[in-house]
Design a protein around this motif. Sequence first.
Motif, short mmCIF file in Angstrom:
data_model
loop_
_atom_site.label_atom_id
_atom_site.label_comp_id
_atom_site.label_asym_id
_atom_site.label_seq_id
_atom_site.Cartn_x
_atom_site.Cartn_y
_atom_site.Cartn_z
N UNK A 78 0.81 -1.22 0.00
CA UNK A 78 0.00 0.00 0.00
C UNK A 78 0.84 1.27 0.00
N UNK A 79 2.11 1.16 -0.39
CA UNK A 79 2.93 2.37 -0.43
C UNK A 79 3.95 2.31 -1.56
N UNK A 80 4.09 3.45 -2.26
CA UNK A 80 5.11 3.63 -3.29
C UNK A 80 5.93 4.87 -2.95
N UNK A 81 7.24 4.81 -3.26
CA UNK A 81 8.13 5.95 -3.02
C UNK A 81 8.88 6.29 -4.31
N UNK A 82 8.95 7.59 -4.62
CA UNK A 82 9.59 8.06 -5.86
C UNK A 82 10.66 9.09 -5.56
N UNK A 83 11.81 8.94 -6.22
CA UNK A 83 12.85 9.94 -6.19
C UNK A 83 12.70 10.82 -7.43
N UNK A 118 -8.51 8.01 -12.04
CA UNK A 118 -7.12 7.54 -12.08
C UNK A 118 -6.29 8.19 -10.97
N UNK A 119 -6.47 9.50 -10.79
CA UNK A 119 -5.71 10.21 -9.76
C UNK A 119 -6.09 9.73 -8.36
N UNK A 120 -7.37 9.44 -8.16
CA UNK A 120 -7.83 8.94 -6.87
C UNK A 120 -7.23 7.57 -6.57
N UNK A 121 -7.06 6.76 -7.62
CA UNK A 121 -6.50 5.42 -7.43
C UNK A 121 -5.04 5.44 -6.99
N UNK A 122 -4.40 6.62 -7.04
CA UNK A 122 -3.00 6.74 -6.61
C UNK A 122 -2.87 6.88 -5.10
N UNK A 123 -3.99 7.03 -4.39
CA UNK A 123 -3.92 7.20 -2.94
C UNK A 123 -3.56 8.62 -2.56
N UNK A 124 -3.00 8.78 -1.37
CA UNK A 124 -2.66 10.10 -0.85
C UNK A 124 -1.18 10.41 -1.12
N UNK A 125 -0.90 11.46 -1.88
CA UNK A 125 0.50 11.84 -2.12
C UNK A 125 1.05 12.61 -0.92
N UNK A 126 2.30 12.35 -0.61
CA UNK A 126 2.92 13.01 0.55
C UNK A 126 4.35 13.43 0.20
N UNK A 127 4.67 14.68 0.47
CA UNK A 127 6.04 15.17 0.28
C UNK A 127 6.91 14.68 1.43
N UNK A 128 8.00 13.97 1.10
CA UNK A 128 8.97 13.55 2.12
C UNK A 128 10.05 14.61 2.23
N UNK A 129 10.59 15.03 1.08
CA UNK A 129 11.48 16.18 0.99
C UNK A 129 11.31 16.75 -0.41
#
Length: 522
Positions: A78-83, A118-129
């Motif tokens: 349930x989580x994805x992380x992007x650089x 489609x955007x809703x299916x991405x879940x909640x976006x969160x800024x890490x940095x």
Amino acid sequence: MKHYFALGALAAALALPAGAQTLRWASAGDPQTMDPYSQNENLTNNINHQIYEFLVERDKKLGFIPGLATEWKQTSPLQWRFKLRPGVKFHDGKPFTADDVVFSVLRAREKTSQIAAYATALGEPKKVDDLTVEFNLSQFNPIFLDHLNTVFIMSKAWCEEHKATKPQDFGNKEEMFTARNANGTGPFMLVTREPDVKTVLKRNPNWWGKQEGNVQEVVYTPIKSDATRLAALLSGEIDFVLDPSPRDLEKLRNTPTVKVIDGPENRIVFVGMDQARDELLYSSVKGKNPFKDVRVRKAMYQAIDIETIKTKLMNGQAAPTGALVPTPIASFNDPEVEKRLPYDLEAAKKLMKDAGYADGFEVTMDCPNNRYINDERICQTLASMWARLNIKVRVNAMPKTTYFPKTEKLDTSLYLFGWGGSITDAETTFTPIYRNRGEKGVGEYNRGNYKDDELDALVAASSKEADPAKRKALIKQVFLRHNEQVHHIPLHRQFIPWATRAGVSVVHRPDNWLETQWVTIK
């Protein structure tokens, strides 16, 4: 407003200062808006993609490659992380950061967005940095990267500056700064936008990527007439035609100064019907809605001589199917799903009689005349076939800028539609088209507004099933339920041959998407 070009007027529209590597291209329609979430339509998305970019891009074979994100990882179910890619700037010079990603996903979920599902299916976006973003999902998403590849990244500061924090309400003719202006990170920058006349782009000298082609400037001109587009290509006034008419292909193939690049498109063309109203609009039937009766829908399906449409109208440039999905990959090439109901006029007449409509009825069919290959002619052909059932169809053909807002408001009884793109999974057809209309884009393109709770539950289950075998079984159940109820009438998957001048090299993708950064002009 309609624009019909004579060749002299076309030459004037395309006139530019002398310069090398200008790509002049055309098709029947025009991008509807420069707001990248306002209208989910292929040509609109294609033009916008020269300007705006995704976190994850696609290569020439539609595989995923790094875009504005350099790497990504599914850290848990349930989580994805992007650089994010460092040093990227928007066309106005502002830096690209995680704030823009979070803003873009939230903007794409707004009510006026046509990619909200489609955007809703991405879940909640969160800024890490500044260069890291996480997506936290409420349920498993089997095609997360496909969904991510539908959300263009916009500048938060630019949108706020121009009071455009929500997408343009195109259906209600809202005027907004983002409709005629653009500010992306992509390989080309918007110079001028004249709707239905001309759209001009220039190469972005500060783009982070490396252009494979040599195009410095792009001029897109909508030319509705097939004959005028053909003449403009043959005379050398344009370099590339996205949609040559099937009937012109033989002539083009035998012209030494022209190349035809063949390829199937991931696109299904189909018919939809109002199955919600108790009394059908634009019809002679009073107090009833014949399209609520599955026998009428099935009769109309079985009255279609699809082979005649394929051979005579489409010149063989179509693949008939019984599966309402853009590519057979999405149905796992299942013959049971792909099989059409047989063309059987006598069976169709019996169904009409059994339903109480032996004498038929009158109804209006809404149809675009500049969106799909032979769209208006398909509607006219269907009308002649349905006349054998005593259904008198008035074809109401119009440009897509009028057609799409009309159907978006469900102001239709019977309509022709197409659906496709780069995604080969069934999910991005199922949720917008097959489901009951709901919130956040669910069922947004169920323009017949039917309610089928059994079908809706099957789609919802397939959308979050993590086990591939179980999901495949659910997807088949969705297809079979939909086909049994004839909620739509599938016609064919259209082929898309492109045509260019001999000295122009392009890459033909099955999503019918021209990437100008890959174009070389000799």
